[in-house]
Design an enzyme around this catalytic site. Structure first.
Site, short mmCIF file in Angstrom:
data_model
loop_
_atom_site.label_atom_id
_atom_site.label_comp_id
_atom_site.label_asym_id
_atom_site.label_seq_id
_atom_site.Cartn_x
_atom_site.Cartn_y
_atom_site.Cartn_z
N LYS A 22 -50.31 -18.42 -31.68
CA LYS A 22 -51.22 -19.45 -31.15
C LYS A 22 -51.29 -19.39 -29.63
CE LYS A 22 -49.59 -23.66 -30.38
NZ LYS A 22 -49.69 -24.58 -29.27
N ASN A 23 -50.11 -19.36 -29.00
CA ASN A 23 -50.08 -19.49 -27.54
C ASN A 23 -50.53 -18.24 -26.80
OD1 ASN A 23 -49.43 -22.13 -27.78
ND2 ASN A 23 -47.24 -21.86 -27.34
N ARG A 92 -54.26 -29.63 -24.45
CA ARG A 92 -53.98 -29.46 -23.02
C ARG A 92 -54.28 -28.05 -22.52
NH1 ARG A 92 -51.03 -33.10 -20.66
NH2 ARG A 92 -50.53 -31.58 -19.07
N CYS A 116 -48.78 -36.63 -22.19
CA CYS A 116 -48.43 -35.82 -23.36
C CYS A 116 -47.13 -36.34 -23.94
CB CYS A 116 -48.27 -34.37 -22.89
SG CYS A 116 -47.68 -33.27 -24.18
N ARG A 121 -46.11 -33.28 -17.81
CA ARG A 121 -46.85 -32.02 -17.78
C ARG A 121 -47.98 -31.99 -16.74
NH1 ARG A 121 -47.73 -29.92 -23.83
NH2 ARG A 121 -47.84 -27.92 -22.78
N PRO A 122 -47.62 -32.08 -15.46
CA PRO A 122 -48.65 -31.99 -14.42
C PRO A 122 -49.24 -30.59 -14.34
CG PRO A 122 -46.45 -31.95 -13.45
CD PRO A 122 -46.26 -32.19 -14.93
N ILE A 123 -50.35 -30.46 -13.61
CA ILE A 123 -50.95 -29.12 -13.43
C ILE A 123 -51.04 -28.78 -11.93
CG2 ILE A 123 -52.26 -29.03 -15.60
CD1 ILE A 123 -54.73 -29.77 -13.67
N ASP A 124 -50.15 -29.42 -11.15
CA ASP A 124 -50.18 -29.20 -9.70
C ASP A 124 -50.03 -27.74 -9.31
OD1 ASP A 124 -47.61 -29.69 -10.85
OD2 ASP A 124 -46.73 -29.79 -8.85
N LEU A 125 -49.22 -26.99 -10.07
CA LEU A 125 -48.99 -25.59 -9.68
C LEU A 125 -50.21 -24.71 -9.99
CD1 LEU A 125 -45.27 -25.36 -10.88
CD2 LEU A 125 -46.11 -25.73 -8.55
N ASP A 304 -39.70 -24.40 -27.46
CA ASP A 304 -40.51 -24.55 -28.68
C ASP A 304 -39.71 -24.33 -29.97
OD1 ASP A 304 -42.62 -25.13 -27.08
OD2 ASP A 304 -43.64 -23.21 -27.29
N VAL A 326 -36.72 -27.84 -20.03
CA VAL A 326 -38.12 -27.51 -19.70
C VAL A 326 -38.99 -28.76 -19.64
CG1 VAL A 326 -40.13 -26.14 -20.36
CG2 VAL A 326 -37.83 -25.21 -20.71
N ARG A 397 -51.97 -27.88 -36.00
CA ARG A 397 -52.40 -27.35 -34.70
C ARG A 397 -51.80 -25.97 -34.46
NH1 ARG A 397 -51.96 -31.16 -29.66
NH2 ARG A 397 -52.65 -29.18 -28.84
C1 EPZ Z 1 -46.68 -23.54 -22.62
O1 EPZ Z 1 -47.04 -24.81 -22.10
C2 EPZ Z 1 -46.82 -23.63 -24.11
N1 EPZ Z 1 -48.17 -23.99 -24.46
C3 EPZ Z 1 -45.84 -24.67 -24.66
O2 EPZ Z 1 -45.92 -24.66 -26.08
C4 EPZ Z 1 -44.42 -24.31 -24.24
O3 EPZ Z 1 -43.54 -25.31 -24.65
C5 EPZ Z 1 -44.36 -24.15 -22.72
O4 EPZ Z 1 -45.35 -23.19 -22.27
C6 EPZ Z 1 -43.00 -23.68 -22.23
O5 EPZ Z 1 -42.65 -22.49 -22.85
C7 EPZ Z 1 -49.10 -23.06 -24.54
O6 EPZ Z 1 -48.87 -21.89 -24.28
C8 EPZ Z 1 -50.45 -23.50 -24.96
P1 EPZ Z 1 -45.36 -24.80 -18.54
P2 EPZ Z 1 -47.35 -24.98 -20.56
O7 EPZ Z 1 -46.50 -24.85 -17.58
O8 EPZ Z 1 -47.97 -23.76 -20.04
C9 EPZ Z 1 -43.89 -28.16 -15.49
C10 EPZ Z 1 -46.15 -25.58 -28.22
O9 EPZ Z 1 -45.44 -26.34 -28.90
N2 EPZ Z 1 -45.13 -27.90 -14.75
O10 EPZ Z 1 -44.55 -23.56 -18.59
O11 EPZ Z 1 -48.06 -26.27 -20.39
C11 EPZ Z 1 -44.16 -28.80 -16.86
O12 EPZ Z 1 -44.36 -30.18 -16.76
C12 EPZ Z 1 -46.38 -25.83 -26.75
O13 EPZ Z 1 -46.74 -24.60 -28.70
C13 EPZ Z 1 -45.32 -28.51 -13.52
O14 EPZ Z 1 -44.47 -29.27 -13.03
O15 EPZ Z 1 -45.87 -25.15 -20.00
C14 EPZ Z 1 -42.94 -28.40 -17.63
O16 EPZ Z 1 -41.89 -29.30 -17.35
C15 EPZ Z 1 -45.84 -27.14 -26.27
N3 EPZ Z 1 -46.48 -28.26 -12.85
C16 EPZ Z 1 -42.58 -27.03 -17.06
O17 EPZ Z 1 -43.27 -26.94 -15.81
C17 EPZ Z 1 -47.44 -27.42 -13.33
O18 EPZ Z 1 -48.47 -27.23 -12.66
C18 EPZ Z 1 -43.04 -25.85 -17.92
O19 EPZ Z 1 -44.41 -26.03 -18.26
C19 EPZ Z 1 -47.22 -26.80 -14.56
C20 EPZ Z 1 -46.05 -27.05 -15.25
#
Ligand code: EPZ
Length: 417
Positions: A22-23, A92, A116, A121-125, A304, A326, A397
Site C-alpha cells: 500500500k505505502n 493523509r 490523526c 503528524r505535522p507536515i512542516d518538513l 506499523d 515514531v 484501507r
Molecule cells: C508513513 O507515514 C506511512 N504512511 C505510515 O504508515 C508509517 O507509520 C510512517 O511512514 C512511519 O514509518 C504512508 O506511507 C502512507 P513520517 P508518514 O513522515 O510519511 C513526524 C500505515 O499504517 N513528522 O515518517 O506520514 C511525524 O509526526 C501508516 O500504513 C513531522 O514532525 O510518516 C511522525 O512523528 C500509518 N513533520 C514522524 O515524523 C513532518 O513534516 C514520522 O512521520 C513530517 C513528519
C-alpha cells in the site's frame, strides 16, 4: 458498517501470498502527475486507500483503471490544481500530490490533512523542503498554497526522519533546475521503490536507501511500467498470525530482508524462522518468551508492526516493554486489548505488557486505526470464544482480503455487515 467476527483457538497452517505494498503503491500513483501519458503498474493492491487515491487523481483530471493484472494511470494536463479537504481528510497520504504538482505545473493547492488518531503528524518538513527548492508557500484557510516558476536544486537537511517528507521533496526535485542533495532522508524500502519508478521515468536519483540522496533535475519525465514491491507490513502481520496461533505458516512473495527486524525479535522470543529469497516461514511453538521492542525508522523495528507485535506479547511468557518512538499516540489499541483480558500498563510512549499464555478471552472491540485493527484480529485468533471487531473499515484501507487469507490458513473469521 462491517464488523469482523473471529472465533479464537484455531491453529493456522499453510502458505499465504503477500499483496503489493500500500505505502509504495500510493506514492507511485501520485508520481504519475509528473509525466503525461499512460503509466502501467502491476501488483497494485485492491484497497480503500488506492480507491481514495484514484478519486483524488480523478478530481485533478487523471484517470485510473484496472485492466486484468495491470493498473493503468492515464495522466494528462491537470484540469485542477486543488486537492480538496473532502478528499485529503480521507487519506493523509494525499499530501504527496503537493511535490509533483508544484514541480510539473508550478502551483499546487492542497488541503492540510488535519489531526490523526496516531499522532499530530505535522507536515512542516514537507513544506520546509519545498521552500528550500524555491517555492513560495502560504498556509491559508486550511490549505497549503504553493507556487514556484521553476524549482531550483539545493541542499536540504531534514531535521527529523520523515518518510512522506522525503518522498514529497524527492518527487519535487526530479524536475528542479540543477542538483538537489537531501540529507537525513528516510531509508524505507517504499522510498527505494518510488525512486526506482522515478528513475524508470527518466529521473536521475542516486543514494536512495541511504541517508543522503542526490537528485539531478531533468527537464521532462515520461511514463513507464513498474511492479509495486510486496507489502512488508502485511507480510509481517501474516507471519505474526502464524506465530500467535502456534502454527506453521509460510508467507510467500515477500522480501524477508525487509522484515529483518521482526524476524530478529521473533527469533529472540524463541520462534524458529526460515527464509528463502521470497518467502519466510514460522515454525510451530507452544509458548514463547516476552521480548522488548522499540520502534524507529527503517531498518529498525517498524511502528506499523508495533500493535501486532504487542498482541503476540500479551500471550507470551514474561513481561515485555514496548517503546513507540515514531508517533506520540500510537497505543490506542492498548485499551481494546485490555478488553480482551490483556495486562498492559501504557505510560506515554512506553507500554509494559505482562504476558499470560492463556490470558485472552473474546469480547466486542473497536478498531481505531489500520494497524490497531490488525492487532485486534491477531488477538482474536487466540482469545477464547468470539471477538467482534467493529469499525473494520480501517482494516480495508490497508489489508487486501485479510479475512480470506486468514480463512484459507484455517482461521475462523468472517465479515458481518
Ligand atoms: C508513513 O507515514 C506511512 N504512511 C505510515 O504508515 C508509517 O507509520 C510512517 O511512514 C512511519 O514509518 C504512508 O506511507 C502512507 P513520517 P508518514 O513522515 O510519511 C513526524 C500505515 O499504517 N513528522 O515518517 O506520514 C511525524 O509526526 C501508516 O500504513 C513531522 O514532525 O510518516 C511522525 O512523528 C500509518 N513533520 C514522524 O515524523 C513532518 O513534516 C514520522 O512521520 C513530517 C513528519
Amino acid at each position: 458498517m462491517d464488523k469482523m467476527v473471529v472465533v479464537g483457538g484455531k491453529t493456522l497452517n499453510g502458505e499465504v501470498r503477500t499483496s503489493g505494498a500500500k505505502n509504495s503503491a500510493l506514492k507511485v500513483l501520485f508520481s504519475t502527475i509528473l509525466a503525461e501519458g499512460t503509466h502501467q503498474f502491476q501488483n497494485v493492491p485492491d484497497l480503500k486507500d488506492i480507491q481514495s487515491t484514484s478519486e483524488l487523481l480523478a478530481s485533478l483530471g487523471i484517470h485510473c483503471e484496472r485492466n486484468g493484472q495491470d493498473f493503468l494511470v492515464h495522466s494528462g494536463s491537470l484540469k485542477s490544481m486543488e486537492a480538496s479537504y473532502d478528499l485529503v481528510r480521507k487519506m493523509r497520504a494525499s499530501i504527496l500530490c503537493l511535490g509533483p504538482m508544484l514541480a510539473k505545473y508550478g502551483e499546487a493547492v492542497v488541503s492540510l490533512p488535519g489531526g490523526c488518531a496516531i499522532g499530530s503528524r505535522p507536515i512542516d518538513l514537507h513544506i520546509e523542503g519545498m521552500k528550500a527548492l524555491g517555492a513560495e508557500i502560504e498556509l491559508k484557510e486550511g490549505y497549503v498554497r504553493a507556487k514556484a516558476k521553476k524549482l531550483r536544486g539545493t541542499t536540504f537537511l531534514f531535521e527529523n526522519i520523515t518518510v512522506g517528507g522525503t518522498e514529497n521533496v524527492m518527487m519535487a526535485a526530479t524536475l528542479a533546475e540543477g542538483t538537489t542533495i537531501l540529507e537525513n532522508v528516510a531509508k524505507e524500502p517504499e522510498i527505494i521503490d518510488l525512486a526506482e519508478y522515478l528513475n524508470k521515468m527518466g529521473a536521475k536519483i542516486s543514494g536512495h536507501g541511504t541517508a543522503v540522496m542526490k537528485i539531478e533535475g531533468v527537464e521532462k519525465l515520461k511514463p513507464a511500467s513498474h511492479s509495486v514491491m510486496p507489502d512488508r507490513i502485511e507480510a509481517g502481520t501474516l507471519l505474526i498470525a502464524g506465530a500467535i496461533t502456534g502454527g506453521e505458516v509460510t508467507v510467500m512473495d515477500c522480501v524477508p530482508h525487509h522484515i529483518e527486524s521482526l524476524i530478529f525479535k521473533l527469533k529472540e522470543a524463541g520462534f524458529k524462522i526460515s527464509t528463502t529469497a521470497s518467502s519466510v516461514t514460522v515454525q510451530p511453538l507452544k509458548q514463547w518468551d516476552a521480548v522488548d521492542i522499540t520502534t524507529s525508522p527503517y531498518p529498525q523495528f517498524p511502528t506499523d508492526l508495533q500493535a501486532q507485535f504487542m498482541s503476540l506479547m500479551t500471550v507470551a511468557n514474561g513481561t515485555s516493554v514496548i517503546s513507540e518512538t515514531v508517533f506520540e499516540n500510537r497505543f490506542m489499541h492498548v485499551q481494546e486489548l485490555m478488553r480482551l483480558g490483556a495486562d498492559i500498563t501504557p505510560k506515554s510512549r512506553v507500554a509494559v505488557v505482562r504476558g499470560n499464555p492463556n490470558g485472552l478471552t473474546g469480547a466486542p472491540v473497536m478498531a481505531t486505526d489500520l494497524r490497531a485493527s490488525a492487532c485486534l484480529v491477531l488477538a482474536g485468533l487466540v482469545a477464547k470464544g468470539e471477538t467482534t471487531i467493529n469499525r473494520i473499515y480501517h482494516l480495508d484501507r490497508g489489508y487486501e482480503k485479510m479475512e480470506i487469507k486468514l480463512g484459507k490458513l484455517g482461521a475462523s473469521i468472517s465479515r458481518k455487515s
